[in-house]
Motif scaffolding. Structure first.
Motif, PDB file in Angstrom:
ATOM      1  N   VAL A  18       0.833  -1.199   0.000  1.00 28.66           N
ATOM      2  CA  VAL A  18       0.000   0.000   0.000  1.00 28.66           C
ATOM      3  C   VAL A  18       0.871   1.253   0.000  1.00 28.66           C
ATOM      4  O   VAL A  18       0.554   2.244  -0.669  1.00 28.66           O
ATOM      5  CB  VAL A  18      -0.950   0.007   1.215  1.00 28.66           C
ATOM      6  N   GLN A  19       1.975   1.211   0.732  1.00 27.33           N
ATOM      7  CA  GLN A  19       2.880   2.364   0.761  1.00 27.33           C
ATOM      8  C   GLN A  19       3.437   2.656  -0.622  1.00 27.33           C
ATOM      9  O   GLN A  19       3.515   3.822  -1.047  1.00 27.33           O
ATOM     10  CB  GLN A  19       4.015   2.112   1.758  1.00 27.33           C
ATOM     11  N   ARG A  20       3.828   1.626  -1.350  1.00 29.53           N
ATOM     12  CA  ARG A  20       4.356   1.852  -2.694  1.00 29.53           C
ATOM     13  C   ARG A  20       3.291   2.437  -3.619  1.00 29.53           C
ATOM     14  O   ARG A  20       3.571   3.349  -4.413  1.00 29.53           O
ATOM     15  CB  ARG A  20       4.904   0.536  -3.266  1.00 29.53           C
ATOM     16  N   ARG A  21       2.067   1.924  -3.511  1.00 29.70           N
ATOM     17  CA  ARG A  21       0.983   2.461  -4.337  1.00 29.70           C
ATOM     18  C   ARG A  21       0.686   3.914  -3.948  1.00 29.70           C
ATOM     19  O   ARG A  21       0.479   4.775  -4.817  1.00 29.70           O
ATOM     20  CB  ARG A  21      -0.272   1.602  -4.164  1.00 29.70           C
ATOM     21  N   THR A  22       0.664   4.185  -2.660  1.00 29.25           N
ATOM     22  CA  THR A  22       0.419   5.545  -2.183  1.00 29.25           C
ATOM     23  C   THR A  22       1.442   6.521  -2.746  1.00 29.25           C
ATOM     24  O   THR A  22       1.095   7.616  -3.214  1.00 29.25           O
ATOM     25  CB  THR A  22       0.452   5.581  -0.644  1.00 29.25           C
ATOM     26  N   LEU A  23       2.697   6.128  -2.715  1.00 25.41           N
ATOM     27  CA  LEU A  23       3.751   7.008  -3.231  1.00 25.41           C
ATOM     28  C   LEU A  23       3.598   7.245  -4.724  1.00 25.41           C
ATOM     29  O   LEU A  23       3.822   8.358  -5.219  1.00 25.41           O
ATOM     30  CB  LEU A  23       5.131   6.425  -2.913  1.00 25.41           C
ATOM     31  N   ARG A  24       3.203   6.205  -5.471  1.00 25.59           N
ATOM     32  CA  ARG A  24       3.011   6.383  -6.917  1.00 25.59           C
ATOM     33  C   ARG A  24       1.901   7.389  -7.213  1.00 25.59           C
ATOM     34  O   ARG A  24       2.039   8.259  -8.082  1.00 25.59           O
ATOM     35  CB  ARG A  24       2.695   5.036  -7.581  1.00 25.59           C
ATOM     36  N   VAL A  25       0.799   7.298  -6.489  1.00 23.66           N
ATOM     37  CA  VAL A  25      -0.326   8.215  -6.697  1.00 23.66           C
ATOM     38  C   VAL A  25       0.062   9.638  -6.293  1.00 23.66           C
ATOM     39  O   VAL A  25      -0.235  10.612  -6.998  1.00 23.66           O
ATOM     40  CB  VAL A  25      -1.561   7.745  -5.904  1.00 23.66           C
ATOM     41  N   LEU A  26       0.744   9.760  -5.151  1.00 20.56           N
ATOM     42  CA  LEU A  26       1.159  11.080  -4.691  1.00 20.56           C
ATOM     43  C   LEU A  26       2.157  11.721  -5.656  1.00 20.56           C
ATOM     44  O   LEU A  26       2.103  12.931  -5.913  1.00 20.56           O
ATOM     45  CB  LEU A  26       1.775  10.981  -3.291  1.00 20.56           C
ATOM     46  N   VAL A  27       3.062  10.925  -6.200  1.00 24.82           N
ATOM     47  CA  VAL A  27       4.027  11.454  -7.161  1.00 24.82           C
ATOM     48  C   VAL A  27       3.302  12.019  -8.385  1.00 24.82           C
ATOM     49  O   VAL A  27       3.623  13.108  -8.871  1.00 24.82           O
ATOM     50  CB  VAL A  27       5.025  10.350  -7.572  1.00 24.82           C
ATOM     51  N   THR A  28       2.305  11.296  -8.882  1.00 25.53           N
ATOM     52  CA  THR A  28       1.551  11.759 -10.046  1.00 25.53           C
ATOM     53  C   THR A  28       0.852  13.092  -9.756  1.00 25.53           C
ATOM     54  O   THR A  28       0.920  14.040 -10.552  1.00 25.53           O
ATOM     55  CB  THR A  28       0.512  10.716 -10.469  1.00 25.53           C
ATOM     56  N   SER A  29       0.196  13.168  -8.609  1.00 27.85           N
ATOM     57  CA  SER A  29      -0.520  14.401  -8.272  1.00 27.85           C
ATOM     58  C   SER A  29       0.445  15.555  -8.029  1.00 27.85           C
ATOM     59  O   SER A  29       0.138  16.711  -8.355  1.00 27.85           O
ATOM     60  CB  SER A  29      -1.409  14.183  -7.039  1.00 27.85           C
ATOM     61  N   GLN A  30       1.622  15.254  -7.482  1.00 28.29           N
ATOM     62  CA  GLN A  30       2.585  16.313  -7.214  1.00 28.29           C
ATOM     63  C   GLN A  30       3.197  16.884  -8.489  1.00 28.29           C
ATOM     64  O   GLN A  30       3.514  18.075  -8.559  1.00 28.29           O
ATOM     65  CB  GLN A  30       3.695  15.796  -6.304  1.00 28.29           C
ATOM     66  N   VAL A  31       3.388  16.044  -9.498  1.00 27.12           N
ATOM     67  CA  VAL A  31       3.884  16.541 -10.781  1.00 27.12           C
ATOM     68  C   VAL A  31       2.916  17.581 -11.339  1.00 27.12           C
ATOM     69  O   VAL A  31       3.312  18.649 -11.822  1.00 27.12           O
ATOM     70  CB  VAL A  31       4.077  15.388 -11.781  1.00 27.12           C
ATOM     71  N   LEU A  32       1.624  17.278 -11.242  1.00 27.94           N
ATOM     72  CA  LEU A  32       0.607  18.209 -11.739  1.00 27.94           C
ATOM     73  C   LEU A  32       0.541  19.469 -10.891  1.00 27.94           C
ATOM     74  O   LEU A  32       0.558  20.593 -11.403  1.00 27.94           O
ATOM     75  CB  LEU A  32      -0.755  17.506 -11.754  1.00 27.94           C
ATOM     76  N   SER A  33       0.488  19.303  -9.579  1.00 28.41           N
ATOM     77  CA  SER A  33       0.334  20.469  -8.712  1.00 28.41           C
ATOM     78  C   SER A  33       1.568  21.351  -8.720  1.00 28.41           C
ATOM     79  O   SER A  33       1.476  22.556  -8.466  1.00 28.41           O
ATOM     80  CB  SER A  33       0.006  20.031  -7.280  1.00 28.41           C
ATOM     81  N   GLY A  34       2.740  20.777  -9.013  1.00 23.83           N
ATOM     82  CA  GLY A  34       3.948  21.588  -9.108  1.00 23.83           C
ATOM     83  C   GLY A  34       3.834  22.657 -10.183  1.00 23.83           C
ATOM     84  O   GLY A  34       4.289  23.788 -10.008  1.00 23.83           O
ATOM     85  N   ALA A  35       3.217  22.292 -11.294  1.00 24.14           N
ATOM     86  CA  ALA A  35       2.992  23.275 -12.356  1.00 24.14           C
ATOM     87  C   ALA A  35       2.007  24.343 -11.897  1.00 24.14           C
ATOM     88  O   ALA A  35       2.120  25.526 -12.265  1.00 24.14           O
ATOM     89  CB  ALA A  35       2.472  22.582 -13.610  1.00 24.14           C
ATOM     90  N   GLY A  36       1.049  23.951 -11.072  1.00 28.40           N
ATOM     91  CA  GLY A  36       0.056  24.898 -10.588  1.00 28.40           C
ATOM     92  C   GLY A  36       0.634  25.938  -9.648  1.00 28.40           C
ATOM     93  O   GLY A  36       0.363  27.140  -9.781  1.00 28.40           O
ATOM     94  N   LEU A  37       1.457  25.502  -8.700  1.00 31.02           N
ATOM     95  CA  LEU A  37       1.976  26.460  -7.725  1.00 31.02           C
ATOM     96  C   LEU A  37       3.014  27.398  -8.333  1.00 31.02           C
ATOM     97  O   LEU A  37       3.252  28.493  -7.826  1.00 31.02           O
ATOM     98  CB  LEU A  37       2.551  25.745  -6.511  1.00 31.02           C
ATOM     99  N   ALA A  38       3.644  26.990  -9.452  1.00 34.41           N
ATOM    100  CA  ALA A  38       4.675  27.835 -10.063  1.00 34.41           C
ATOM    101  C   ALA A  38       4.105  29.098 -10.695  1.00 34.41           C
ATOM    102  O   ALA A  38       4.830  30.076 -10.875  1.00 34.41           O
ATOM    103  CB  ALA A  38       5.443  27.036 -11.116  1.00 34.41           C
TER     104      ALA A  38
END
Length: 425
Positions: A18-38
């Protein structure tokens, strides 16, 4: 359900799959949100300067969206505490998308008051982007928590670096749609935040915080039952409100890092603009800065796991001082030297955020973790708002070099707190 056998050893996650899956999902969302906060970082101050015709309040947009992130940090923390990370994070990103749309509307209407309100709401995306790092640590092994945090943070690098470099193209797109060019990056921000919310809503299952609580409860019950079967007394549960010594120094490290970083970062595009540099040049410098904020995270996480949070927190203060000195002496026409200063600024912030997050996560029990983390992030956001608001006033009253040098010296205030904590231990 995951096995309830005691798994909270130093190097073992209680739910590794579950931890590995959680990190994969969080990484995907963070890539997107990184563009937003910039978007707000790159053109927020320039948009306000253009609409108000003054540099005095150029730091107000950063102050507003960091103040908005303070309110959002409370809301996301409380919602996560009550219902889990998934609804808390998704709601925060949706608010960021709404704020982005409001900024675009304000730019079209040339309405400064609407701009300031929209920037306040837009700040929810920034708060949520930071709150996501805690979700990466919920199911992580104690010895690997800093690395889990760093994995989530480094994912922001891609969006955070690409976003500022799209300032010119999105500005062109905006103008073709009848929108002022400086509002163009907020088109990207709105779409990115909305997609991040969708990713979390659909795929962040099971919820890491709720699962971590269930596993912790089951392990306690198993330990009590085993002790009863063996004829011994059941171990007394740890008090829900007990906190470790790392809470205060961890919070102080992140607060000072945020204040100094936001203050210097906010006025750098304005400083460059005043010396004849265009949006592309300032976008490049901010992109390098954002990359330095997140890209070193895996290395920082390993350093924290290996050497402890206090040493890396001390390195944060020293690195931010170096950034302030370089920015203060940088010639106004030198993009390279300003870029170096902003890279050091981002690196010092990264040291502070990863080390502070790890110290706080270790110090706070699961029963109150999300709420406490949210309140700490409120303090961080207030510090950022203070830095953003004061930065324009300092530059107007003195100069950009004075702001940079003062911020670097202030960052050293973390050292006495770290030393006091180390002596108590």
């Amino acid at each position: 359900m995951t096995s309830t056998a005691p798994a909270e050893t130093a190097g073992t996650s209680p739910a590794p799959e579950v931890q590995r899956r959680t990190l994969r999902v969080l990484v995907t969302s963070q890539v997107l949100s990184g563009a937003g906060l910039a978007a707000g970082i790159t053109v927020g101050a320039l948009l306000a300067q253009d609409m108000l015709g003054s540099t005095d309040l150029a730091g107000l947009p950063t102050a507003l969206f960091t103040a908005g992130s303070a309110l959002a940090a409370v809301a996301v923390g409380r919602l996560s505490q009550a219902r889990g990370r998934r609804p808390g994070l998704a709601a925060g990103y949706l608010a960021g998308a709404v704020g982005s749309a409001g900024v675009i509307a304000a730019a079209v209407a040339d309405h400064p008051v609407l701009l300031f309100i929209a920037l306040f709401v837009y700040g929810a995306g920034t708060a949520t982007n930071l709150q996501a790092r805690y979700a990466g640590a919920d199911l992580a092994a104690p010895a690997h928590r800093a690395r889990a945090v760093s994995t989530v943070l480094v994912a922001t690098t891609l969006g955070g670096v690409v976003g500022p470099n799209l300032a010119a193209p999105t500005g062109t797109l905006a103008e073709s749609l009848g929108i002022p060019g400086l509002a163009g990056p907020f088109l990207l921000a709105g779409a990115a935040y909305a997609l991040a919310a969708l990713v979390l809503t659909v795929w962040l299952r099971p919820d890491p915080l709720l699962l971590a609580r269930d596993i912790d409860l089951q392990q306690r019950q198993s330990a009590a039952a085993a002790a009863k079967t063996a004829g011994g007394a059941a171990p007394a549960p740890a008090p829900a409100g007990r906190r470790g010594t790392g809470l205060i120094p961890g919070a102080l490290t992140m607060i000072l890092s945020q204040l100094v970083m936001v203050a210097v970062m906010t006025m750098t595009p304005v400083h460059m603009h005043d010396h004849g540099h265009g949006t592309a040049a300032s976008g490049l410098v901010i992109a390098l800065h954002v990359g330095a904020m997140y890209l070193p995270s895996p290395l920082t996480g390993r350093l924290v796991d290996r050497h402890g949070g206090t040493r890396v927190a001390a390195a944060s203060g020293v690195t931010l001082l170096a950034a302030g000195i370089v920015a203060a002496v940088a010639p106004g026409d030198s993009v390279a030297v300003l870029a170096l200063a902003l890279v050091l600024l981002g690196l010092g912030w990264n040291f502070g955020l990863v080390s502070g997050t790890a110290m706080i996560t270790d110090a706070v029990p699961l029963a109150t973790r999300a709420r406490t983390q949210g309140m700490v992030d409120v303090s961080i956001a207030v510090a950022g708002a203070t830095g953003g608001l004061a930065s324009g006033m300092v530059v107007a009253a003195a100069s950009y070099p004075v702001l940079a040098l003062a911020g670097g010296i202030l960052s050293l205030a973390v050292l006495p707190a770290i030393a006091a904590t180390a002596s108590r231990r």
